[in-house]
Design a protein around this motif. Structure first.
Motif, PDB file in Angstrom:
ATOM      1  N   ILE A 166       0.870  -1.163   0.000  1.00  0.00           N
ATOM      2  CA  ILE A 166       0.000   0.000   0.000  1.00  0.00           C
ATOM      3  C   ILE A 166       0.913   1.220   0.000  1.00  0.00           C
ATOM      4  N   SER A 167       0.630   2.166  -0.881  1.00  0.00           N
ATOM      5  CA  SER A 167       1.507   3.327  -1.017  1.00  0.00           C
ATOM      6  C   SER A 167       0.692   4.617  -0.981  1.00  0.00           C
ATOM      7  N   VAL A 168       1.369   5.679  -0.563  1.00  0.00           N
ATOM      8  CA  VAL A 168       0.776   7.021  -0.528  1.00  0.00           C
ATOM      9  C   VAL A 168       1.688   7.945  -1.321  1.00  0.00           C
ATOM     10  N   HIS A 169       1.120   8.646  -2.307  1.00  0.00           N
ATOM     11  CA  HIS A 169       1.885   9.543  -3.171  1.00  0.00           C
ATOM     12  C   HIS A 169       1.376  10.977  -3.079  1.00  0.00           C
ATOM     13  N   ASP A 170       2.285  11.915  -3.291  1.00  0.00           N
ATOM     14  CA  ASP A 170       1.921  13.313  -3.543  1.00  0.00           C
ATOM     15  C   ASP A 170       1.469  13.370  -5.004  1.00  0.00           C
ATOM     16  N   SER A 171       0.191  13.626  -5.232  1.00  0.00           N
ATOM     17  CA  SER A 171      -0.345  13.579  -6.605  1.00  0.00           C
ATOM     18  C   SER A 171       0.280  14.625  -7.512  1.00  0.00           C
ATOM     19  N   ASP A 172       0.603  15.792  -6.989  1.00  0.00           N
ATOM     20  CA  ASP A 172       1.117  16.877  -7.828  1.00  0.00           C
ATOM     21  C   ASP A 172       2.530  16.602  -8.339  1.00  0.00           C
ATOM     22  N   THR A 173       3.355  15.959  -7.518  1.00  0.00           N
ATOM     23  CA  THR A 173       4.744  15.704  -7.907  1.00  0.00           C
ATOM     24  C   THR A 173       5.013  14.231  -8.203  1.00  0.00           C
ATOM     25  N   ASP A 174       4.001  13.372  -7.992  1.00  0.00           N
ATOM     26  CA  ASP A 174       4.137  11.930  -8.166  1.00  0.00           C
ATOM     27  C   ASP A 174       5.270  11.377  -7.290  1.00  0.00           C
ATOM     28  N   THR A 175       5.439  11.985  -6.118  1.00  0.00           N
ATOM     29  CA  THR A 175       6.458  11.544  -5.173  1.00  0.00           C
ATOM     30  C   THR A 175       5.867  10.536  -4.202  1.00  0.00           C
ATOM     31  N   GLU A 176       6.538   9.410  -4.046  1.00  0.00           N
ATOM     32  CA  GLU A 176       6.073   8.412  -3.078  1.00  0.00           C
ATOM     33  C   GLU A 176       6.444   8.864  -1.672  1.00  0.00           C
ATOM     34  N   LEU A 177       5.446   9.015  -0.819  1.00  0.00           N
ATOM     35  CA  LEU A 177       5.664   9.465   0.550  1.00  0.00           C
ATOM     36  C   LEU A 177       5.821   8.291   1.509  1.00  0.00           C
ATOM     37  N   LEU A 178       5.222   7.165   1.162  1.00  0.00           N
ATOM     38  CA  LEU A 178       5.310   5.979   2.024  1.00  0.00           C
ATOM     39  C   LEU A 178       4.866   4.747   1.252  1.00  0.00           C
ATOM     40  N   GLN A 179       5.512   3.614   1.544  1.00  0.00           N
ATOM     41  CA  GLN A 179       5.079   2.319   1.021  1.00  0.00           C
ATOM     42  C   GLN A 179       5.218   1.298   2.143  1.00  0.00           C
ATOM     43  N   THR A 180       4.197   0.490   2.350  1.00  0.00           N
ATOM     44  CA  THR A 180       4.245  -0.494   3.419  1.00  0.00           C
ATOM     45  C   THR A 180       3.345  -1.679   3.077  1.00  0.00           C
ATOM     46  N   THR A 181       3.266  -2.623   3.982  1.00  0.00           N
ATOM     47  CA  THR A 181       2.400  -3.787   3.819  1.00  0.00           C
ATOM     48  C   THR A 181       1.410  -3.824   4.978  1.00  0.00           C
ATOM     49  N   VAL A 182       0.295  -4.519   4.768  1.00  0.00           N
ATOM     50  CA  VAL A 182      -0.687  -4.717   5.835  1.00  0.00           C
ATOM     51  C   VAL A 182      -1.102  -6.181   5.807  1.00  0.00           C
ATOM     52  N   SER A 183      -0.837  -6.887   6.885  1.00  0.00           N
ATOM     53  CA  SER A 183      -1.209  -8.293   6.962  1.00  0.00           C
ATOM     54  C   SER A 183      -2.480  -8.454   7.791  1.00  0.00           C
ATOM     55  N   ILE A 184      -3.124  -9.582   7.643  1.00  0.00           N
ATOM     56  CA  ILE A 184      -4.316  -9.865   8.445  1.00  0.00           C
ATOM     57  C   ILE A 184      -3.965  -9.849   9.929  1.00  0.00           C
ATOM     58  N   ALA A 185      -2.757 -10.339  10.240  1.00  0.00           N
ATOM     59  CA  ALA A 185      -2.312 -10.395  11.638  1.00  0.00           C
ATOM     60  C   ALA A 185      -2.127  -9.006  12.249  1.00  0.00           C
ATOM     61  N   ASP A 186      -1.932  -7.983  11.401  1.00  0.00           N
ATOM     62  CA  ASP A 186      -1.748  -6.613  11.908  1.00  0.00           C
ATOM     63  C   ASP A 186      -3.024  -6.058  12.534  1.00  0.00           C
ATOM     64  N   GLY A 187      -4.168  -6.648  12.160  1.00  0.00           N
ATOM     65  CA  GLY A 187      -5.438  -6.069  12.601  1.00  0.00           C
ATOM     66  C   GLY A 187      -5.642  -4.727  11.921  1.00  0.00           C
ATOM     67  N   LEU A 188      -6.142  -3.756  12.672  1.00  0.00           N
ATOM     68  CA  LEU A 188      -6.332  -2.410  12.134  1.00  0.00           C
ATOM     69  C   LEU A 188      -5.027  -1.642  12.322  1.00  0.00           C
ATOM     70  N   LYS A 189      -4.256  -1.525  11.266  1.00  0.00           N
ATOM     71  CA  LYS A 189      -2.920  -0.923  11.322  1.00  0.00           C
ATOM     72  C   LYS A 189      -2.992   0.572  11.041  1.00  0.00           C
ATOM     73  N   THR A 190      -2.335   1.375  11.866  1.00  0.00           N
ATOM     74  CA  THR A 190      -2.283   2.820  11.655  1.00  0.00           C
ATOM     75  C   THR A 190      -1.012   3.179  10.905  1.00  0.00           C
ATOM     76  N   ILE A 191      -1.177   3.796   9.735  1.00  0.00           N
ATOM     77  CA  ILE A 191      -0.052   4.227   8.906  1.00  0.00           C
ATOM     78  C   ILE A 191       0.131   5.733   9.074  1.00  0.00           C
ATOM     79  N   GLU A 192       1.330   6.139   9.449  1.00  0.00           N
ATOM     80  CA  GLU A 192       1.624   7.566   9.656  1.00  0.00           C
ATOM     81  C   GLU A 192       2.428   8.096   8.477  1.00  0.00           C
ATOM     82  N   VAL A 193       1.955   9.195   7.868  1.00  0.00           N
ATOM     83  CA  VAL A 193       2.605   9.754   6.681  1.00  0.00           C
ATOM     84  C   VAL A 193       2.830  11.247   6.871  1.00  0.00           C
ATOM     85  N   ASP A 194       4.038  11.727   6.568  1.00  0.00           N
ATOM     86  CA  ASP A 194       4.321  13.163   6.569  1.00  0.00           C
ATOM     87  C   ASP A 194       3.726  13.786   5.313  1.00  0.00           C
TER      88      ASP A 194
END
Length: 223
Positions: A166-194
């Motif tokens: 799962i990734s989060v990008h700045d749409s205007d610059t197409d810059t990737e701000l974060l990329q991570t994974t989420v497993s079933i074992a994680d439950g409800l995982k909180t992703i923090e992005v600047d």
């Protein structure tokens, strides 16, 4: 580096753009100041041109030996969120104390308030993004922080199968701000992005056939 530079420049007195009504306030004092065209601004050693929200060039002001820089122009140069609270006449810089739900203005075909789809592990989140369609696919949506916030706290749960990316990008610059994974074992995982200085975000998840993605909008928020 930018944040260190910002802490240093906070020592200077700054001004922020306010609505016209604010200038009628009784606690304003008229002064005689000068636009100082000789002042140059660099961020991490690179020259920058200060601009207002409309993209117009703004010039530093000198008054009694002190240089005044516009808050919004400086915050844009440093990717630091800025807002103005008219109720308290306060300039708000960086991460806010209280979170603001991403539900406001959220749009997606997988946005639902259907009670049969809004619960996860026995808790009903009322307002969610839930994509459980068939086939391996990209599940994505846009968010619009509009440069008002410093952080995004996105809660994500994998349903049925792990989400390998799962990734989060700045749409205007197409810059990737974060990329991570989420497993079933994680439950409800909180992703923090600047997200300081970001106008629009693009969130994309690779979901496998037989799997789904669950994002509660009421507990995912900007700060």
């Amino acid at each position: 580096m930018k944040k260190k530079w910002f802490v240093g420049i906070i020592g200077l007195t700054m001004v922020v753009s306010m609505g016209a009504g604010a200038y009628a306030a009784s606690n304003l004092t008229e002064i005689k100041a000068y636009l100082n065209h000789d002042i140059k601004v660099k961020v991490d050693g690179k020259p920058v041109q200060l601009q207002d929200e409309q993209g117009s060039v703004v010039i530093p002001i000198t008054y009694k030996g002190t240089t005044y820089l516009p808050v919004r122009a400086v915050s844009n140069a440093l990717d630091v969120a800025v807002a103005y609270d008219s109720e308290t006449s306060s300039v708000l810089l960086g991460e806010k104390t209280d979170g603001v739900s991403i539900a406001d203005g959220f749009y997606s075909m997988y946005h639902t308030k259907d009670p049969s789809k809004t619960s996860y592990k026995g808790k009903d989140y009322k307002d969610v993004y839930f994509d459980n369609t068939d086939g391996s696919r990209s599940s994505n949506f846009a968010l619009n922080p509009k440069k008002k916030y410093q952080k995004l706290y996105l809660q994500v749960a994998a349903v049925g199968k792990d989400i390998e990316e799962i990734s989060v990008h700045d749409s205007d610059t197409d810059t990737e701000l974060l990329q991570t994974t989420v497993s079933i074992a994680d439950g409800l995982k909180t992703i923090e992005v600047d997200i300081g200085g970001v106008d629009q975000l693009w969130v994309n998840a690779g979901v496998k056939d037989g799997g789904g993605i669950f994002i509660p909008l009421t507990t995912s928020y900007y700060k």
